[in-house]
Design a protein around this motif. Structure first.
Motif: not given
Length: 107
Positions: A46-72
Motif C-alpha cells: 500500500t505504501m509503495i502504491g501511494f508513493s508511486y501515484f504521488n502527484t505533489v511535484n515537490a515530493y514526486k521524485e523522493l521515493l518515500t514509500g519505497q524507503i519506508f518499505a525498506i525500513f519495515i
C-alpha cells in the motif's frame, strides 16, 4: 487496463485481511508469526502504491514509500529473528509451540 492506486489499496487490504485471519485463528506460534509478516507486507504494498501515484511535484521524485518499505522489511526481519528465538526457547522448555499452552508469564 491501467493500474490505479485503487488496485494497490485493494491488494493491500486483501493481504492484510488474510494475514489478520491467520494471526487470529491459528494456534501455532509459527503460523501466527507468518500472519503478522503477511500484514506487514500488505502495508508495504500500500505504501509503495501511494508513493508511486504521488502527484505533489515537490515530493514526486523522493521515493518515500519505497524507503519506508525498506525500513519495515528491516524491522520485520529483526522481529522475526527475535520471535523465532523466543519460540525455540519456549519449545525447549515446554515441548510445544501452541499459543494456548504458553503461559510462562502467569503466576
Amino acid at each position: 487496463m491501467q493500474l490505479t492506486v485503487n488496485h494497490f489499496v485493494v491488494l493491500g487490504a486483501v493481504l492484510f485481511c488474510i494475514g489478520l485471519y491467520g494471526a487470529i485463528t491459528k494456534r501455532n506460534a509459527i503460523a501466527v508469526l507468518m500472519g503478522i509478516e503477511i500484514m506487514l507486507n500488505a502495508v508495504n504494498i500500500t505504501m509503495i502504491g501511494f508513493s508511486y501515484f504521488n502527484t505533489v511535484n515537490a515530493y514526486k521524485e523522493l521515493l518515500t514509500g519505497q524507503i519506508f518499505a525498506i525500513f519495515i522489511i528491516t524491522v520485520a526481519a529483526a522481529e522475526a529473528a527475535v520471535a523465532l528465538a523466543m519460540i525455540i526457547a519456549i519449545y525447549r522448555k515446554r515441548a510445544t509451540v501452541d499459543v494456548g499452552e504458553i503461559d510462562m508469564m502467569k503466576w
